[in-house]
Design a protein around this motif. Structure first.
Motif, PDB file in Angstrom:
ATOM      1  N   LEU A   1       0.820  -1.219   0.000  1.00  0.00           N
ATOM      2  CA  LEU A   1       0.000   0.000   0.000  1.00  0.00           C
ATOM      3  C   LEU A   1       0.853   1.267   0.000  1.00  0.00           C
ATOM      4  CD1 LEU A   1      -2.815  -0.932   2.570  1.00  0.00           C
ATOM      5  CD2 LEU A   1      -2.987  -0.886   0.076  1.00  0.00           C
ATOM      6  N   ASN A   2       2.111   1.158   0.476  1.00  0.00           N
ATOM      7  CA  ASN A   2       2.926   2.385   0.545  1.00  0.00           C
ATOM      8  C   ASN A   2       3.385   2.861  -0.832  1.00  0.00           C
ATOM      9  OD1 ASN A   2       5.047   0.659   0.004  1.00  0.00           O
ATOM     10  ND2 ASN A   2       5.767   0.612   2.133  1.00  0.00           N
ATOM     11  N   LEU A   3       3.032   2.133  -1.895  1.00  0.00           N
ATOM     12  CA  LEU A   3       3.333   2.624  -3.242  1.00  0.00           C
ATOM     13  C   LEU A   3       2.235   3.544  -3.788  1.00  0.00           C
ATOM     14  CD1 LEU A   3       5.113  -0.410  -4.853  1.00  0.00           C
ATOM     15  CD2 LEU A   3       6.094   1.775  -4.196  1.00  0.00           C
ATOM     16  N   MET A   4       1.203   3.803  -2.965  1.00  0.00           N
ATOM     17  CA  MET A   4       0.202   4.788  -3.381  1.00  0.00           C
ATOM     18  C   MET A   4       0.876   6.144  -3.552  1.00  0.00           C
ATOM     19  SD  MET A   4      -3.369   4.148  -1.347  1.00  0.00           S
ATOM     20  CE  MET A   4      -2.762   3.930   0.285  1.00  0.00           C
ATOM     21  N   LEU A   5       0.551   6.838  -4.640  1.00  0.00           N
ATOM     22  CA  LEU A   5       1.123   8.174  -4.880  1.00  0.00           C
ATOM     23  C   LEU A   5       0.559   9.167  -3.862  1.00  0.00           C
ATOM     24  CD1 LEU A   5       0.747   8.226  -8.770  1.00  0.00           C
ATOM     25  CD2 LEU A   5       2.866   7.865  -7.480  1.00  0.00           C
ATOM     26  N   PHE A   6      -0.758   9.100  -3.645  1.00  0.00           N
ATOM     27  CA  PHE A   6      -1.418   9.956  -2.653  1.00  0.00           C
ATOM     28  C   PHE A   6      -1.883   9.059  -1.515  1.00  0.00           C
ATOM     29  CE2 PHE A   6      -1.926  11.849  -6.846  1.00  0.00           C
ATOM     30  CZ  PHE A   6      -1.325  13.087  -6.636  1.00  0.00           C
ATOM     31  N   LYS A   7      -1.444   9.358  -0.309  1.00  0.00           N
ATOM     32  CA  LYS A   7      -1.747   8.537   0.849  1.00  0.00           C
ATOM     33  C   LYS A   7      -3.132   8.916   1.400  1.00  0.00           C
ATOM     34  CE  LYS A   7       2.440   6.661   0.721  1.00  0.00           C
ATOM     35  NZ  LYS A   7       3.000   7.122  -0.566  1.00  0.00           N
ATOM     36  N   PRO A   8      -3.721   8.043   2.265  1.00  0.00           N
ATOM     37  CA  PRO A   8      -5.100   8.283   2.707  1.00  0.00           C
ATOM     38  C   PRO A   8      -5.390   9.706   3.205  1.00  0.00           C
ATOM     39  CG  PRO A   8      -4.458   6.086   3.333  1.00  0.00           C
ATOM     40  CD  PRO A   8      -3.230   6.714   2.716  1.00  0.00           C
ATOM     41  N   ILE A   9      -4.541  10.261   4.047  1.00  0.00           N
ATOM     42  CA  ILE A   9      -4.839  11.604   4.582  1.00  0.00           C
ATOM     43  C   ILE A   9      -4.843  12.653   3.465  1.00  0.00           C
ATOM     44  CG2 ILE A   9      -4.005  13.459   6.126  1.00  0.00           C
ATOM     45  CD1 ILE A   9      -3.002  11.166   7.978  1.00  0.00           C
ATOM     46  N   GLN A  10      -3.867  12.537   2.540  1.00  0.00           N
ATOM     47  CA  GLN A  10      -3.813  13.477   1.408  1.00  0.00           C
ATOM     48  C   GLN A  10      -5.062  13.370   0.539  1.00  0.00           C
ATOM     49  OE1 GLN A  10       0.177  11.834   0.190  1.00  0.00           O
ATOM     50  NE2 GLN A  10       0.307  13.853  -0.770  1.00  0.00           N
ATOM     51  N   ILE A  11      -5.530  12.125   0.342  1.00  0.00           N
ATOM     52  CA  ILE A  11      -6.714  11.904  -0.499  1.00  0.00           C
ATOM     53  C   ILE A  11      -7.939  12.552   0.143  1.00  0.00           C
ATOM     54  CG2 ILE A  11      -8.327  10.135  -1.334  1.00  0.00           C
ATOM     55  CD1 ILE A  11      -5.865   8.269  -1.654  1.00  0.00           C
ATOM     56  N   VAL A  12      -8.135  12.293   1.451  1.00  0.00           N
ATOM     57  CA  VAL A  12      -9.298  12.857   2.153  1.00  0.00           C
ATOM     58  C   VAL A  12      -9.232  14.383   2.129  1.00  0.00           C
ATOM     59  CG1 VAL A  12     -10.418  13.067   4.413  1.00  0.00           C
ATOM     60  CG2 VAL A  12      -9.642  10.824   3.603  1.00  0.00           C
ATOM     61  N   LYS A  13      -8.045  14.917   2.371  1.00  0.00           N
ATOM     62  CA  LYS A  13      -7.867  16.374   2.388  1.00  0.00           C
ATOM     63  C   LYS A  13      -8.208  16.961   1.015  1.00  0.00           C
ATOM     64  CE  LYS A  13      -4.331  19.825   3.470  1.00  0.00           C
ATOM     65  NZ  LYS A  13      -2.933  20.032   3.853  1.00  0.00           N
ATOM     66  N   TYR A  14      -7.703  16.329  -0.029  1.00  0.00           N
ATOM     67  CA  TYR A  14      -7.943  16.835  -1.386  1.00  0.00           C
ATOM     68  C   TYR A  14      -9.430  16.775  -1.740  1.00  0.00           C
ATOM     69  CZ  TYR A  14      -7.914  17.374  -6.408  1.00  0.00           C
ATOM     70  OH  TYR A  14      -8.192  17.806  -7.682  1.00  0.00           O
ATOM     71  N   ILE A  15     -10.069  15.622  -1.485  1.00  0.00           N
ATOM     72  CA  ILE A  15     -11.494  15.501  -1.837  1.00  0.00           C
ATOM     73  C   ILE A  15     -12.319  16.514  -1.048  1.00  0.00           C
ATOM     74  CG2 ILE A  15     -13.531  13.986  -1.834  1.00  0.00           C
ATOM     75  CD1 ILE A  15     -11.600  11.635  -2.349  1.00  0.00           C
ATOM     76  N   SER A  16     -11.955  16.716   0.241  1.00  0.00           N
ATOM     77  CA  SER A  16     -12.735  17.663   1.059  1.00  0.00           C
ATOM     78  C   SER A  16     -12.543  19.106   0.597  1.00  0.00           C
ATOM     79  CB  SER A  16     -12.386  17.523   2.547  1.00  0.00           C
ATOM     80  OG  SER A  16     -11.305  18.361   2.895  1.00  0.00           O
ATOM     81  N   SER A  17     -11.509  19.346  -0.194  1.00  0.00           N
ATOM     82  CA  SER A  17     -11.326  20.695  -0.752  1.00  0.00           C
ATOM     83  C   SER A  17     -12.259  20.910  -1.946  1.00  0.00           C
ATOM     84  CB  SER A  17      -9.868  20.928  -1.172  1.00  0.00           C
ATOM     85  OG  SER A  17      -9.574  20.255  -2.394  1.00  0.00           O
ATOM     86  N   LEU A  18     -12.795  19.813  -2.478  1.00  0.00           N
ATOM     87  CA  LEU A  18     -13.671  19.894  -3.656  1.00  0.00           C
ATOM     88  C   LEU A  18     -15.140  19.791  -3.289  1.00  0.00           C
ATOM     89  CD1 LEU A  18     -11.743  17.326  -5.894  1.00  0.00           C
ATOM     90  CD2 LEU A  18     -11.513  19.816  -5.949  1.00  0.00           C
ATOM     91  N   LEU A  19     -15.447  18.936  -2.294  1.00  0.00           N
ATOM     92  CA  LEU A  19     -16.845  18.707  -1.918  1.00  0.00           C
ATOM     93  C   LEU A  19     -16.910  18.206  -0.478  1.00  0.00           C
ATOM     94  CD1 LEU A  19     -17.077  15.347  -2.137  1.00  0.00           C
ATOM     95  CD2 LEU A  19     -17.212  15.897  -4.553  1.00  0.00           C
TER      96      LEU A  19
END
Ligand code: ZN
Length: 218
Positions: A160-178
Motif C-alpha cells: 500500500l505504501n506505493l500509493m502516490l497519494f496517501k489516505p490523509i492526502q486523499i481525504v484532504k484533497y477531496i474535502s477541498s472539492l466537496l
C-alpha cells in the motif's frame, strides 16, 4: 439503501456516496498509458452498485472487457469540508477492501470521445466491498500488501505504501472539492495488474490484517 458491516460492532453504517481515486499507483497509470497525475483523479460510484463478499458480479451485456481493480477503502466517520491534515486524519473512521469493477472498453471509448466515463464505473454490481475495521481496532501502517487473484492466479500484488497519494492526502484533497459525510466511502486506487475477467471467474482479494473478499463473475 446499502450498509456496511464493521468488525466487532453490531450496528451497520449506511453508505453515502462513494468517491474513487484513479491512477494512484505509478505502475498502474503507466500500464493504461496515462501520465502520473500531480493531483488525484476523482470520480463517483453510486451506492446502488454495491455487492458484498460472496456475491456475484453480473457481467453487463453491453461490454466485452470487464476489468478487476482491487483497492483499499476508507470509511468516512464525520462531516468535513476544506479539512486540514489533522481533521482529514480524524475523519477516517476505518478501512476496508473493495473491487472497483470497470468496463475498460466503455471507459476507453468515453475517454477518446471526451465523454464522462460514468457507465463504465457505475453499473450494478460494480462495487464489491468487504466488512470494515475501525481505526480504533486496527492501525494502518501502509506496509500491508494488497492482492487479487483470479481462479487462484495472482494478478495484482503490491504494498500500500506505493500509493502516490496517501489516505490523509486523499481525504484532504477531496474535502477541498466537496463535502464528505459520515458513511461515505473512498476507493483509493488500484495497483498494476488490472485485467479482464469473464463469467465463471472466481476472484479473491485480500489486504493483510484488514479484510478478505470473494466473488464470482456471472
Ligand atoms: Zn479504481
Amino acid at each position: 439503501m446499502k450498509t456496511v458491516k464493521i468488525r466487532n460492532r453490531k450496528e451497520e453504517i449506511v453508505v453515502g456516496k462513494m468517491i474513487c481515486v484513479g491512477r494512484n499507483y505509478a505502475d498502474h497509470a503507466k500500464e493504461l498509458g496515462n501520465e502520473v497525475p500531480n493531483k488525484p483523479v476523482v470520480f463517483i460510484k453510486p451506492s446502488s452498485s454495491i455487492i458484498y463478499t460472496g456475491g456475484k458480479v453480473i457481467h453487463p451485456k453491453f461490454s466485452n472487457n470487464l476489468h478487476h481493480e482491487v483497492e483499499l477503502l476508507l470509511l468516512i466517520g464525520k462531516t468535513i469540508k476544506d479539512a486540514d491534515d489533522k481533521l482529514s486524519e480524524e475523519a477516517i473512521a476505518g478501512y476496508g477492501l473493495g473491487l472497483d469493477m470497470t468496463l475498460r472498453d466503455l471507459q476507453n471509448e468515453a475517454r477518446t470521445k471526451g465523454d464522462p466515463w460514468t457507465i463504465s464505473k457505475c453499473f450494478d454490481t460494480s462495487a464489491v466491498i468487504s466488512d470494515f475495521v475501525l481505526k480504533s481496532d486496527y492501525r494502518l501502517t501502509l506496509n500491508e500488501e494488497i492482492t487479487l487473484s483470479v481462479n487462484g492466479n495472482i494478478r495484482q500484488k503490491e504494498k500500500l505504501n506505493l500509493m502516490l497519494f496517501k489516505p490523509i492526502q486523499i481525504v484532504k484533497y477531496i474535502s477541498s472539492l466537496l463535502t464528505l459525510e459520515e458513511g461515505d466511502i473512498i476507493f483509493t486506487g488500484t495497483p498494476a495488474g488490472v485485467g479482464k475477467v469473464v463469467p465463471g471467474d472466481k476472484l479473491h482479494a485480500e489486504i493483510e490484517g484488514i479484510a478478505k473478499l470473494d466473488c464470482e463473475v456471472v
